[in-house]
Each structure stands twice: as C-alpha cells, then as structure tokens.
Motif scaffolding. Structure first.
Motif, short mmCIF file in Angstrom:
data_model
loop_
_atom_site.label_atom_id
_atom_site.label_comp_id
_atom_site.label_asym_id
_atom_site.label_seq_id
_atom_site.Cartn_x
_atom_site.Cartn_y
_atom_site.Cartn_z
N ARG A 335 66.72 20.85 4.00
CA ARG A 335 67.94 21.64 4.06
C ARG A 335 69.15 20.73 3.91
NH1 ARG A 335 68.48 26.80 3.25
NH2 ARG A 335 66.53 27.03 4.39
N GLN A 336 70.09 21.10 3.04
CA GLN A 336 71.28 20.29 2.83
C GLN A 336 72.53 21.08 3.13
OE1 GLN A 336 72.88 19.22 -0.77
NE2 GLN A 336 72.57 21.15 -1.81
N GLY A 337 73.62 20.37 3.27
CA GLY A 337 74.90 20.98 3.56
C GLY A 337 75.91 19.92 3.91
N PRO A 338 77.12 20.29 4.25
CA PRO A 338 78.12 19.30 4.64
C PRO A 338 77.71 18.59 5.93
CG PRO A 338 79.13 21.43 4.14
CD PRO A 338 77.66 21.67 4.23
N CYS A 339 77.80 17.29 5.91
CA CYS A 339 77.48 16.54 7.11
C CYS A 339 78.39 15.33 7.20
CB CYS A 339 76.01 16.12 7.13
SG CYS A 339 75.49 15.17 5.69
N ASP A 340 78.73 14.98 8.43
CA ASP A 340 79.62 13.86 8.69
C ASP A 340 78.77 12.59 8.82
OD1 ASP A 340 81.55 12.11 9.44
OD2 ASP A 340 81.92 13.00 11.41
N LEU A 341 79.02 11.63 7.93
CA LEU A 341 78.24 10.40 7.97
C LEU A 341 78.46 9.62 9.25
CD1 LEU A 341 78.28 8.87 4.36
CD2 LEU A 341 76.39 9.90 5.60
N VAL A 342 79.64 9.76 9.86
CA VAL A 342 79.89 9.07 11.13
C VAL A 342 78.96 9.64 12.20
CG1 VAL A 342 81.61 8.53 12.89
CG2 VAL A 342 82.27 8.60 10.47
N GLU A 343 78.84 10.96 12.23
CA GLU A 343 77.93 11.61 13.19
C GLU A 343 76.48 11.27 12.89
OE1 GLU A 343 76.75 16.14 14.69
OE2 GLU A 343 78.46 15.79 13.35
N VAL A 344 76.13 11.21 11.58
CA VAL A 344 74.78 10.83 11.19
C VAL A 344 74.47 9.42 11.67
CG1 VAL A 344 73.29 10.33 9.21
CG2 VAL A 344 74.70 12.39 9.22
N ALA A 345 75.44 8.51 11.53
CA ALA A 345 75.23 7.13 11.98
C ALA A 345 75.03 7.08 13.50
CB ALA A 345 76.42 6.28 11.56
N ALA A 394 69.56 -11.40 14.95
CA ALA A 394 70.92 -11.32 15.47
C ALA A 394 70.94 -10.48 16.74
CB ALA A 394 71.84 -10.70 14.41
N ASP A 395 71.88 -10.78 17.63
CA ASP A 395 72.03 -10.02 18.87
C ASP A 395 72.85 -8.76 18.66
OD1 ASP A 395 70.60 -11.98 20.21
OD2 ASP A 395 72.41 -13.15 20.67
N LEU A 396 73.66 -8.73 17.59
CA LEU A 396 74.55 -7.61 17.37
C LEU A 396 74.50 -7.19 15.90
CD1 LEU A 396 76.77 -5.72 18.52
CD2 LEU A 396 78.45 -7.44 17.82
N CYS A 397 74.55 -5.89 15.70
CA CYS A 397 74.57 -5.33 14.33
C CYS A 397 75.74 -4.36 14.25
CB CYS A 397 73.24 -4.61 14.04
SG CYS A 397 73.19 -3.83 12.42
N LYS A 398 76.47 -4.41 13.13
CA LYS A 398 77.63 -3.55 12.97
C LYS A 398 77.38 -2.57 11.84
CE LYS A 398 81.45 -5.08 11.07
NZ LYS A 398 82.73 -5.78 10.87
N ILE A 399 77.76 -1.30 12.09
CA ILE A 399 77.67 -0.27 11.05
C ILE A 399 79.06 0.30 10.84
CG2 ILE A 399 76.91 1.38 12.83
CD1 ILE A 399 75.54 2.95 10.58
N GLU A 400 79.51 0.26 9.59
CA GLU A 400 80.86 0.72 9.24
C GLU A 400 80.74 1.86 8.24
OE1 GLU A 400 85.02 -0.99 7.23
OE2 GLU A 400 83.24 -2.26 7.43
N VAL A 401 81.47 2.95 8.51
CA VAL A 401 81.47 4.12 7.62
C VAL A 401 82.90 4.30 7.11
CG1 VAL A 401 80.94 6.56 7.40
CG2 VAL A 401 79.66 5.16 9.02
N ARG A 402 83.05 4.32 5.78
CA ARG A 402 84.38 4.48 5.18
C ARG A 402 84.22 5.15 3.81
NH1 ARG A 402 83.34 -1.14 4.41
NH2 ARG A 402 83.42 -1.76 2.21
N GLN A 403 85.36 5.47 3.20
CA GLN A 403 85.36 6.13 1.89
C GLN A 403 86.23 5.31 0.95
OE1 GLN A 403 86.11 10.31 1.97
NE2 GLN A 403 86.53 10.46 -0.22
#
Length: 493
Positions: A335-345, A394-403
């Motif tokens: 199932r697809q639809g609008p989704c916020d990648l920040v919320e997905v992350a 690594a002890d830390l991992c960073k995830i960045e969401v942008r457009q």
C-alpha cells in the motif's frame, strides 16, 4: 572556423585562386618589367647606333667641305634626324677636346646642356657602353651611354634617353586592374565553388539523411546506390554495415530474450522455493520449541537452542530471498500513499530497539513528504542503519532528511572504519561481504543492502555510497518528491 566540408572546399578554392592570381601578378610584373626593359634597351642600342653612324657621316662631310675638324657646328641646312622621336630630351654627344674636357658635340645641342647621367658618361669612356636609369625633370628615364671607338681611345660618347613614364603608367594600370579584378574573381569563384560543391555533395547529404532515419526498427532499409563514383562506394559500404548491424542486433535480441527467460525462471524458482521453505522451517522451529519445553536432560538444551537459532537465521534468509525475488518479479504489492520521510526515519530507529536508537542522531528541520510504501521505506532505512552500526565500528550514526531540487534525500553517515575502494562497487550485490565472513554476528544474511537497492529503485530512486578508510561511510537515498499518479493506490515493485 569552417566546420562543414562544403565550407572548407569553398575556402580552399578561394585561397587557391587568390594565391594563384597573386603569384601570377607578381610573375607578370617581374617578367613584363624584364621584357619591357630588354625591349627598351634594344631600342636604345638601335638609336645610339644610328646616331653614331650619322655622326661619322657628318664628320666625313665636314672634312670634304673643308670645314672645321669634327662636327663643331651644324651645316646651314641641318635638320634633326627623323628617326629620333624625342623632341624635348633628345640625344646628346660629348667629345674630349682641349685637354680632354667634355663638351657638347651634337647639332642643336646647347653648350650648357649637361649629361643625363654624368657617372655613366664618365664610365662610358672606359667601359664603352653603360645603361642606367635616372630622374630627368621628375620622370624616370632609361639612358644608354656609348663611346664611339675602343675603350680608352674613343673620341665621343653619345647618351640617348628613353622616358619611362608610359611604362610606369602601364604598370600602374596593370596593378589597378588586378586590384579590381582579383576581388571580383574571388567573389565569383566563391559563388561558383559554393554552387558546385553543393551539387557535388548533394549525394552525401542524402546519404546522411537516409542513414540518420534508419534505426533498430527499420534495419531492413538500404541506401540507394547511384552511379559508380566514391559516393556509390560509400552507399555500398553503409549498406553492408547495416546488414551486419541487423544480424548482430537480431543475435543480441535472441540472446537477451534467452537471458530474460532464464532470469524469469530463476526469480520464479527463488520465490517459489523460498515460499515452500517457510512451512518446513516453521515446523522445525515449533518442534524445537516443544522439545525445549519438555526436555528431560539438560545436555539436550544447547542442541535444541542451536536448532532454534539456525532456524531463525534460515527464516530470515528465506524472507529476504522472497522479498528480493518477488520485488524483481514485480508481483509484490504494498500500500502506498503520502508519507513523511522524517517520521519513517524515526520509526526505523525505534524498530532497532532502545539500546541501538540511543546511538542514532536524526537531523531534520521540517517534514519531507513523498509518495511511497511506508513499510518498505522503513525497511530500507532500517537496513542501512543496522549495516552502519554493525560493521562501521562507530559509536554514533547520523541520519539526515532533507529536500534538494525536487528530490527527497535520506543521508546516513558514520565515522567508522570505512570501506576499501575495491569493495564499494559491489556493496549492493546480493550475498557480497566485505570481510568474507559468514558468521551471523558479523555478516548477517548478505542481503540487506541488496534489499535496500531493490526497494529504492522500486520507488524510482537511487542509493549511493561514499566511503574512505579511517574516515567513515555515507549512504544516500534519493527519491522523487512529486506525487504519484497511480489511481489504484498500490505501488508495484
């Protein structure tokens, strides 16, 4: 800069003609000047010869008449010779008398008339004949100075002039004519060569247009062969090449069709085999759990736990294979639809558990909405996070969401050990391992990144990786941010 063959040939014709005319003009100038000079010198020699003959006749006449020795003065009825056309600057005769001083000796010549060329006059007493060019009354004059008698014993020297004004004007007229004719000739040559070259190269243009119109769907077409010149040879060569291309293209199509059938059979086999493996695995796990619960001997427990762990790993591998096979076969629907990648992350981080999520930093300043399958995107991001935390050290991992530029980006980076350059191109191949290990605690199933690539490409995106040993790695997911127009609401992957 000229780029077309037609322009190059036209320019070449114009340059060739221009250089030819220039060289021809120089040759005409030099040869014509030399020829005219020779004619003038010949005329001067003829005149001076006639004057010397006349002078000798006059001396003999004076001697017979009992006059003074030598032509000191003309007889009463003397007239200038008719053969002499020079009326303003006529011939002059100089003799050595009274201690070898030079004085005029020509009838009608005044005592004060100087020599046309004093230097040539002085040289003529010893060289007998001297031809020179001097300026007389502002005009160039060709002068011959000739002594009557052997060198050193001559009694007179005659100077005969020839004005060069007409010659200079004729040369100037030739130059002016060339200045007018050359541009006209070059322009006419340019126009004529342009028309001629266009006509000659018309078959080439037709060959180019017909060849450009031939593609994979119409490789049966051939160029017309007209005449027996180089253009017909070119058409024959291109037709032969088209025939070879058709054979090669047909062979390639057949090979691709066979390969596609093989891949389709492989995908079907993998999907069906994975599906069939789920049932016996479930039975093994259930029976292992029952045996663990009712085991009467403590020595059996480790073996049953090993069976249960192996069953879990096998089930995970089968599940990954099923997802890959069905994704490639295009039979999985989500199932697809609008989704916020920040919320997905954020959901992907929470699924990893509280211990692991504390090592992940999420950077996002606003919601980034895309159209896609939320569960599949969560799995792709989760696989990248798990891979980064498990293998980077690594002890830390960073995830960045942008457009950026209409595309949604998910950038996952770490400052771990990095990946060697020779491994980077193969990271998304299924079952590829950087360390070559098959241990579950370090290598997983080897399908995580392959699944990520399959999910991202199903959403019309790309996944890339940049890594440097000792610095860390960065994985970037790029997905179109525009809305989907699929009316069914299903994302086919």
């Amino acid at each position: 800069m000229t780029r077309t063959v037609r322009a190059k040939i036209t320019v070449l014709c114009i340059l060739t003609l221009g250089v030819t005319i220039l060289l021809l003009g120089v040759a005409v100038e030099l040869v014509g000047r030399k020829s005219l000079t020779n004619l003038i010198d010949s005329e001067l020699r003829q005149r001076v010869g006639q004057i010397l003959v006349w002078h000798r006749q006059m001396e003999a006449k004076f001697a017979r008449s009992g006059g003074p020795s030598g032509p000191q003065g003309p007889p009463p009825n003397f007239k200038p010779p008719r053969f002499d056309p020079l009326r303003t600057i006529g011939p002059r005769v100089f003799g050595k008398v009274e201690g070898f001083s030079e004085r005029p000796r020509f009838p009608g010549q005044g005592p004060s008339d100087p020599a046309y060329d004093p230097d040539a006059l002085a040289r003529a007493w010893t060289e007998q004949e001297v031809i020179s060019t001097v300026q007389v009354e502002g005009e160039s004059v060709r002068v011959i100075s000739k002594a009557d008698g052997p060198p050193g014993r001559a009694s007179i020297v005659v100077q005969v002039p020839y004005p060069l004004g007409d010659f200079a004007r004729a040369a100037q007229n030739v130059q002016q004519t060339l200045l007018v004719v050359v541009p006209i000739a070059l322009l006419a040559t340019g126009l004529a060569s342009t028309l001629l070259v266009r006509r000659l190269l018309a078959p080439v243009r037709e060959i180019v247009e017909r060849t450009a119109a031939i593609g994979a769907p119409n490789l049966d077409e051939r160029l017309p062969v007209i005449g027996e010149d180089e253009f017909s040879d070119l058409s024959v060569t291109i037709n032969g090449m088209l025939g070879r291309l058709k054979d090669s293209f047909q062979t390639q199509e057949e090979a691709l069709a066979r390969l596609e059938r093989i891949l389709e059979q492989h995908r079907r086999f993998t999907a069906d085999a994975s599906h069939e493996l789920r049932t016996p695995l479930s039975v093994i796990k259930a029976n292992a759990a029952v045996l663990q619960a009712h085991s009467r001997h403590a020595s059996e427990v480790p073996h049953l736990e090993a069976i249960d762990d192996a069953t879990d790993r096998m089930a995970e591998l089968v599940q990954g294979l099923m997802l890959l096979a069905r994704t490639e076969a295009g039979i999985h629907e989500s199932r697809q639809g609008p989704c916020d990648l920040v919320e997905v992350a954020r959901n992907s981080v929470e699924r990893l558990g509280p211990t692991t999520s504390d090592r992940i930093e999420i950077v996002a300043d606003r919601p980034i909405v895309v159209h896609g399958a939320r569960d599949m995107l969560e799995r792709a991001i989760g696989n990248l996070l798990d891979n980064s935390l498990r293998h980077s050290g690594a002890d830390l991992c960073k995830i960045e969401v942008r457009q950026e530029a209409g595309r949604a980006l998910v950038v996952i980076s770490d400052r771990g050990v990095g990946i060697a350059p020779e491994h980077v191109p193969h990271l998304f191949d299924r079952f590829y391992r950087v360390d070559g290990s098959r241990a579950s605690d370090t290598g997983g199933t080897g399908l995580g990144l392959a699944i990520v690539k399959s999910i991202v490409e199903a959403h019309g995106g790309q996944v890339e990786v940049r890594s440097e040993l000792g610095v860390g790695s960065t994985f970037t997911i790029s997905i179109p941010a525009e809305e989907s127009t699929d009316p069914s609401g299903l994302l086919q992957v």
